[in-house]
Design a protein around this motif. Structure first.
Motif, mmCIF file in Angstrom:
data_model
loop_
_atom_site.group_PDB
_atom_site.id
_atom_site.type_symbol
_atom_site.label_atom_id
_atom_site.label_comp_id
_atom_site.label_asym_id
_atom_site.label_seq_id
_atom_site.Cartn_x
_atom_site.Cartn_y
_atom_site.Cartn_z
ATOM 1 N N SER A 56 0.836 -1.202 0.000
ATOM 2 C CA SER A 56 0.000 0.000 0.000
ATOM 3 C C SER A 56 0.867 1.247 0.000
ATOM 4 C CB SER A 56 -0.918 -0.007 1.228
ATOM 5 O OG SER A 56 -0.144 -0.083 2.406
ATOM 6 N N PHE A 84 1.433 4.667 1.890
ATOM 7 C CA PHE A 84 1.182 5.190 3.233
ATOM 8 C C PHE A 84 1.287 6.710 3.199
ATOM 9 C CE2 PHE A 84 2.067 6.207 7.628
ATOM 10 C CZ PHE A 84 1.314 5.276 8.346
ATOM 11 N N TRP A 139 -7.437 2.440 6.185
ATOM 12 C CA TRP A 139 -6.789 1.656 5.133
ATOM 13 C C TRP A 139 -7.865 1.420 4.094
ATOM 14 C CZ3 TRP A 139 -2.970 -2.717 6.696
ATOM 15 C CH2 TRP A 139 -2.289 -3.182 5.578
ATOM 16 N N GLN A 178 -2.954 3.622 2.899
ATOM 17 C CA GLN A 178 -3.054 3.759 4.347
ATOM 18 C C GLN A 178 -2.893 5.237 4.652
ATOM 19 O OE1 GLN A 178 -1.096 0.906 7.005
ATOM 20 N NE2 GLN A 178 -0.243 -0.031 5.159
ATOM 21 N N THR A 230 -2.966 8.227 7.750
ATOM 22 C CA THR A 230 -2.886 8.448 9.184
ATOM 23 C C THR A 230 -2.832 9.927 9.508
ATOM 24 O OG1 THR A 230 -1.723 7.788 11.213
ATOM 25 C CG2 THR A 230 -0.349 8.326 9.312
#
Length: 125
Positions: free
Chosen positions: A72, A74, A111, A121, A123
């Motif tokens: 993925s 991020f 995600w 992903q 954050t």
């Protein structure tokens, strides 16, 4: 070794994916793009997102595989608003593998697999 780059191989959707990613990520830069003769299929494209170099193409060979969520991209978001907006946009035609929530390791984390099968992903700490 001269360089290391993330490579995304699509099967006929690379052009559409690049256009979608440009909408989601306003600072995504298309460095170079070449198309296969007489088509919208991407022979090779180079993109840059926050210092991450991505190479993108459409495979001329059909494969029985696509992207896997275990690989993925991020992204660390700068604000709660940014992560909410990106999650909503990517999830709209994709699917949440882990919906936006507090998971202990991050105040806000999600995600999401987009409609092309690429996993993101996100954050916000």
């Amino acid at each position: 070794m001269k360089s290391a780059t993330t490579f995304l191989m699509f099967q006929g959707q690379a052009h559409e994916a690049i256009e979608q990613y440009q909408q989601w990520f306003t600072d995504l830069e298309v460095i170079q793009i070449e198309y296969m003769e007489n088509s919208q299929q991407v022979a090779m494209a180079t993109l840059q997102l926050k210092g991450l170099k991505l190479m993108v193409n459409d495979s001329v060979i059909q494969h029985n595989f696509s992207f896997t969520p275990s690989t993925s991209i991020f992204l660390e978001c700068e604000s709660e608003e940014e992560i909410k907006n990106l999650v909503n946009q990517i999830e709209e035609s994709g699917q949440a593998l882990m919906p936006l929530d507090h998971y202990g390791f991050s105040k806000k984390f999600a995600w999401i697999q987009d409609r092309f099968g690429v996993s993101w992903q996100l954050t916000y700490s």
